[in-house]
Design a protein around this motif. Structure first.
Motif, PDB file in Angstrom:
ATOM      1  N   ASP A 159      15.499 -48.977  -9.086  1.00  0.00           N
ATOM      2  CA  ASP A 159      14.686 -49.030  -7.878  1.00  0.00           C
ATOM      3  C   ASP A 159      13.878 -47.739  -7.789  1.00  0.00           C
ATOM      4  N   GLN A 160      12.535 -47.895  -7.708  1.00  0.00           N
ATOM      5  CA  GLN A 160      11.657 -46.724  -7.617  1.00  0.00           C
ATOM      6  C   GLN A 160      11.909 -45.727  -8.754  1.00  0.00           C
ATOM      7  N   GLY A 161      12.215 -46.241  -9.937  1.00  0.00           N
ATOM      8  CA  GLY A 161      12.396 -45.389 -11.098  1.00  0.00           C
ATOM      9  C   GLY A 161      13.764 -44.763 -11.240  1.00  0.00           C
ATOM     10  N   ARG A 162      14.683 -45.072 -10.340  1.00  0.00           N
ATOM     11  CA  ARG A 162      16.025 -44.489 -10.442  1.00  0.00           C
ATOM     12  C   ARG A 162      17.059 -45.579 -10.636  1.00  0.00           C
ATOM     13  N   ASP A 163      18.156 -45.220 -11.289  1.00  0.00           N
ATOM     14  CA  ASP A 163      19.262 -46.150 -11.482  1.00  0.00           C
ATOM     15  C   ASP A 163      20.094 -46.177 -10.198  1.00  0.00           C
ATOM     16  N   THR A 164      20.194 -47.346  -9.583  1.00  0.00           N
ATOM     17  CA  THR A 164      20.928 -47.478  -8.325  1.00  0.00           C
ATOM     18  C   THR A 164      22.437 -47.431  -8.509  1.00  0.00           C
ATOM     19  N   GLY A 165      22.908 -47.634  -9.766  1.00  0.00           N
ATOM     20  CA  GLY A 165      24.339 -47.771  -9.991  1.00  0.00           C
ATOM     21  C   GLY A 165      24.842 -49.182  -9.777  1.00  0.00           C
ATOM     22  N   TYR A 166      23.957 -50.078  -9.322  1.00  0.00           N
ATOM     23  CA  TYR A 166      24.325 -51.467  -9.083  1.00  0.00           C
ATOM     24  C   TYR A 166      23.810 -52.359 -10.210  1.00  0.00           C
ATOM     25  N   ALA A 167      24.541 -53.439 -10.470  1.00  0.00           N
ATOM     26  CA  ALA A 167      24.032 -54.457 -11.389  1.00  0.00           C
ATOM     27  C   ALA A 167      22.934 -55.261 -10.726  1.00  0.00           C
ATOM     28  N   SER A 168      23.083 -55.509  -9.415  1.00  0.00           N
ATOM     29  CA  SER A 168      22.093 -56.258  -8.657  1.00  0.00           C
ATOM     30  C   SER A 168      21.642 -55.451  -7.452  1.00  0.00           C
ATOM     31  N   GLY A 169      20.638 -54.610  -7.662  1.00  0.00           N
ATOM     32  CA  GLY A 169      20.024 -53.930  -6.531  1.00  0.00           C
ATOM     33  C   GLY A 169      19.328 -54.913  -5.611  1.00  0.00           C
ATOM     34  N   ARG A 170      18.919 -56.053  -6.152  1.00  0.00           N
ATOM     35  CA  ARG A 170      18.323 -57.098  -5.326  1.00  0.00           C
ATOM     36  C   ARG A 170      19.280 -57.531  -4.220  1.00  0.00           C
ATOM     37  N   MET A 171      20.549 -57.740  -4.563  1.00  0.00           N
ATOM     38  CA  MET A 171      21.496 -58.170  -3.541  1.00  0.00           C
ATOM     39  C   MET A 171      21.728 -57.071  -2.512  1.00  0.00           C
ATOM     40  N   LEU A 172      21.667 -55.838  -2.951  1.00  0.00           N
ATOM     41  CA  LEU A 172      21.799 -54.718  -2.028  1.00  0.00           C
ATOM     42  C   LEU A 172      20.679 -54.769  -0.988  1.00  0.00           C
ATOM     43  N   GLN A 173      19.456 -55.060  -1.427  1.00  0.00           N
ATOM     44  CA  GLN A 173      18.341 -55.161  -0.495  1.00  0.00           C
ATOM     45  C   GLN A 173      18.431 -56.417   0.373  1.00  0.00           C
ATOM     46  N   GLN A 174      18.863 -57.509  -0.215  1.00  0.00           N
ATOM     47  CA  GLN A 174      18.936 -58.756   0.542  1.00  0.00           C
ATOM     48  C   GLN A 174      19.973 -58.672   1.652  1.00  0.00           C
ATOM     49  N   ALA A 175      20.986 -57.837   1.460  1.00  0.00           N
ATOM     50  CA  ALA A 175      22.031 -57.702   2.475  1.00  0.00           C
ATOM     51  C   ALA A 175      21.497 -57.168   3.794  1.00  0.00           C
ATOM     52  N   GLY A 176      20.284 -56.623   3.791  1.00  0.00           N
ATOM     53  CA  GLY A 176      19.704 -56.120   5.020  1.00  0.00           C
ATOM     54  C   GLY A 176      19.165 -57.190   5.947  1.00  0.00           C
ATOM     55  N   PHE A 177      19.087 -58.433   5.478  1.00  0.00           N
ATOM     56  CA  PHE A 177      18.603 -59.521   6.319  1.00  0.00           C
ATOM     57  C   PHE A 177      19.758 -60.145   7.105  1.00  0.00           C
ATOM     58  N   PRO A 178      19.491 -60.690   8.285  1.00  0.00           N
ATOM     59  CA  PRO A 178      20.557 -61.265   9.110  1.00  0.00           C
ATOM     60  C   PRO A 178      21.178 -62.498   8.459  1.00  0.00           C
ATOM     61  N   GLY A 179      22.502 -62.493   8.370  1.00  0.00           N
ATOM     62  CA  GLY A 179      23.205 -63.654   7.839  1.00  0.00           C
ATOM     63  C   GLY A 179      23.222 -63.759   6.335  1.00  0.00           C
ATOM     64  N   SER A 180      22.818 -62.724   5.620  1.00  0.00           N
ATOM     65  CA  SER A 180      22.833 -62.780   4.161  1.00  0.00           C
ATOM     66  C   SER A 180      24.259 -62.878   3.644  1.00  0.00           C
TER      67      SER A 180
END
Length: 357
Positions: A159-180
């Motif tokens: 994300d933004q050129g850095r390693d997030t440490g996650y396999a799925s940074g997408r899921m990390l971002q999606q968790a910010g939506f209500p009811g994810s």
């Protein structure tokens, strides 16, 4: 049972390796597509989607996925761009422009900063069912297996050129939506519709078609829609998601009452799958304890073994390949830099993505 897949991709400048908002231009160049398939814009102008037609088997599905990737990759190349199959952009500029449209404007107005840089790409699998009550029944039974589908698909470590440490940074971002996350047990279509309408009334969903659960009755098609996976690094990775999901749906249709599971344990299982993928620990939703992620994959294969039927050898071979070669996230990290990850995941002239199957 019929099956279809929706794949989301990034449009990337080959020099900067950063997404560019040229979806309208690229989509205008798309040529012939397989019967029943289509291409679409997404929320952010840097993204495009290919949706297969209704497929009778995995061989037909694979052919359509190859053709769809080829058509989009050719159109992107004609615009001087790359079509990249990553769950998040390894490199990106902040706040790319949203697509133009009344619904997109409403989404931005409701979710604000959560969507201004939401360039996440998923692989959505649709499996045909006879009615919406069956779709809800199936979704109730899919709950414990959704984290494992995510773990197999992790393809967004940067994300933004850095390693997030996650396999799925997408899921990390999606968790910010209500009811994810994992959907609640709903049992009937009427109860599903009542809850969704209540969430719209509460002001946390734009409309009834915009739930964020990882499995749901499709609001558009007579299908169960499973949205656990990051966009697939290769066509074979997408075929694997489709094969496992169709077998899970078939198994669920014949099942009785859904298992009683702790909601916090399910949330922990999703987080662990996003964090570690297949490289570390997962959470067993039934036992409520930490186990090696690969054990959960084997449990999933055992659970759907009968339903896989003639696809059993193919699906097991695709699982073995992921366990040997790594998920998309592991392959991105092994490539080296975020720039190298972009090059790795740029769809090839064959339409399959890299590495070739």
């Amino acid at each position: 049972m019929t099956v279809g897949v929706e794949e989301e991709f990034l449009l990337v400048d080959p020099s900067t390796r950063r997404p560019v908002a040229r979806a309208v231009e690229v989509l205008s160049r798309v040529g012939d597509l397989p019967p029943g398939s289509a291409v679409h814009r997404e929320l952010i102008g840097t993204q495009v989607e290919f949706a297969t037609g209704v497929c009778a088997d995995l061989a037909e599905l694979r052919d359509q996925l190859v053709a769809g990737r080829r058509a989009l990759a050719d159109a992107a190349r004609a615009e001087g761009l790359l079509l990249v199959a990553s769950g998040t952009p390894p490199l990106a500029d902040p706040a790319p422009p949203l697509s133009v449209g009344e619904r997109f404007t409403r989404i931005e107005g409701m979710y604000r900063a959560q969507v201004t840089d939401y360039q996440c790409c998923g692989c959505h699998v649709h499996v045909g069912v006879p009615d919406r009550d069956t779709a809800v029944h199936v979704a109730d039974h899919l709950r414990p297996w959704l984290p494992t589908l995510l773990a197999l698909s992790g393809n967004s470590p940067f994300d933004q050129g850095r390693d997030t440490g996650y396999a799925s940074g997408r899921m990390l971002q999606q968790a910010g939506f209500p009811g994810s996350g994992v959907p609640p047990v709903l049992r009937t279509a009427a109860r599903h519709d009542e809850l969704v309408a209540r969430l719209v009334d509460c002001g946390v969903l734009v409309d009834g078609s915009m739930t964020f659960w990882l499995a749901r009755p499709s609001p558009r098609y007579p299908t169960v829609e499973v949205r656990a996976a990051d966009t697939a690094a290769t066509v074979d990775d997408a075929v694997l998601q489709a094969g496992l999901t169709r077998a899970l749906v078939d198994t669920a249709r014949a099942a009785g009452e859904p298992p009683e599971l702790d909601e916090q344990v399910l949330a922990a299982a999703v987080w662990s799958a996003a964090r570690y993928g297949l490289t570390g620990w997962g959470v067993d939703p039934f036992a409520g304890r930490q186990v090696p992620a690969v054990e959960l994959v084997e449990a999933l294969l055992e659970h759907v073994s009968d339903a896989l039927g003639d696809d059993r050898d193919l699906v097991r071979s695709l699982v073995s390949r992921v366990l040997t070669d790594g998920t998309g996230a592991e392959r991105q990290r092994a490539a080296g830099s975020p720039e190298d990850a972009v090059d790795l995941l740029a769809c090839t002239p064959a339409g399959t993505g890299s590495p070739a199957p």
